[in-house]
Design a protein around this motif. Structure first.
Motif, mmCIF file in Angstrom:
data_model
loop_
_atom_site.group_PDB
_atom_site.id
_atom_site.type_symbol
_atom_site.label_atom_id
_atom_site.label_comp_id
_atom_site.label_asym_id
_atom_site.label_seq_id
_atom_site.Cartn_x
_atom_site.Cartn_y
_atom_site.Cartn_z
ATOM 1 N N ASN A 185 0.944 -1.163 -0.064
ATOM 2 C CA ASN A 185 0.131 -0.150 -0.014
ATOM 3 C C ASN A 185 0.862 1.161 0.239
ATOM 4 O O ASN A 185 2.071 1.175 0.363
ATOM 5 N N ARG A 187 0.642 5.328 1.427
ATOM 6 C CA ARG A 187 -0.105 6.289 2.494
ATOM 7 C C ARG A 187 0.631 7.764 1.691
ATOM 8 O O ARG A 187 1.538 8.001 1.510
ATOM 9 N N GLU A 199 -5.081 6.059 2.183
ATOM 10 C CA GLU A 199 -4.082 5.216 1.857
ATOM 11 C C GLU A 199 -4.949 4.295 0.772
ATOM 12 O O GLU A 199 -6.008 3.907 0.509
ATOM 13 N N ASN A 201 -4.260 0.830 -1.572
ATOM 14 C CA ASN A 201 -3.658 -0.765 -1.780
ATOM 15 C C ASN A 201 -3.487 -0.799 -3.142
ATOM 16 O O ASN A 201 -4.240 -0.497 -4.176
ATOM 17 N N ARG A 210 -1.512 -9.622 -4.080
ATOM 18 C CA ARG A 210 -1.302 -8.124 -4.392
ATOM 19 C C ARG A 210 0.145 -7.822 -5.166
ATOM 20 O O ARG A 210 1.248 -8.393 -4.780
#
Length: 227
Positions: A185, A187, A199, A201, A210
């Protein structure tokens, strides 16, 4: 042109034009008292000023290469490998070196002096970024993302702590945003208020895994985040 850096101070070879690949300068850092006895070190991080290059090696050698003056200076020999580098040139020409032991060292390139040692990370520093107009430094490691005040050389705030450290952090080109990558992720914070804006992902790929981001960039108008 190939420049061998060996010893505390020295001069680069005469200025030459780029080769067939467009390379103007190749720098090799050598350890030893003479070229015959020297062994090569691996450059692990570097950062540019307008007319100077700061670099650090896996053996902890910190160099400032003054391109316009065709000379170099060894600023320090650290006890641990360098892992990240950044420069700031607002009030003074400063070089920041992050290390594998979590420390950050600050140098004045013009005077070839060390200004400060910044302890704060417990693991290797993976990324450094500067914001010259407000004298701030961002540092990242697997255990934390830290914001430093470079007028006092003190930690201002921890933006993210373990287990949400970061492999890469940066100020946006305009200096209004801070972004940090943590595994899957990204931020983003407001650089002035330090309020977290969001945030994001990473998308899921094949086998429901992922994608993992390794670095990012923010467009000059701060409308786009590129991963």
């Amino acid at each position: 042109m190939v420049a061998d850096l060996i010893g505390k101070v020295g001069r680069l070879q005469g200025q030459q034009g780029p080769n067939e690949h467009g390379i103007v300068l190749t720098i090799r850092v050598l350890a030893g008292s003479s070229p015959r006895e020297a062994r090569s070190q691996q450059c692990t991080a570097c950062a540019m000023l307008s007319d100077a290059l700061g670099l650090v090696t896996d053996a902890g050698s910190v160099y400032a290469v003054h391109l316009s003056k065709q000379r170099y200076t060894c600023l320090d020999t650290l006890s641990t490998a360098g892992t990240a580098a950044a420069c700031m040139a607002r009030l003074s020409r400063r070089l920041f070196i992050g290390c594998s032991n979590g420390e950050i060292h600050c140098y004045d390139i013009s005077s070839s002096s060390r200004l400060a040692r910044l302890p704060g990370h417990r693991t290797a520093v993976t990324s450094l970024s500067t914001k010259s107009d407000t004298e701030q430094l961002l540092s990242a490691s697997s255990d934390a993302v830290l914001l430093w005040d470079m007028q006092t050389y003190r930690q201002r705030r921890m933006l993210s702590g373990a287990p949400y450290g970061s492999s890469h952090t940066m100020f946006s080109p305009a200096g209004n945003l801070v972004a940090a990558i943590s595994h899957n992720n990204i931020r983003v914070w407001n650089a002035k208020t330090l309020h977290e804006l969001g945030e994001f992902n990473m998308p899921v790929g094949q086998a429901q895994q992922r994608f993992s981001a390794s670095c990012c960039a923010i467009s000059p108008d701060e409308r786009w985040l590129i991963v």
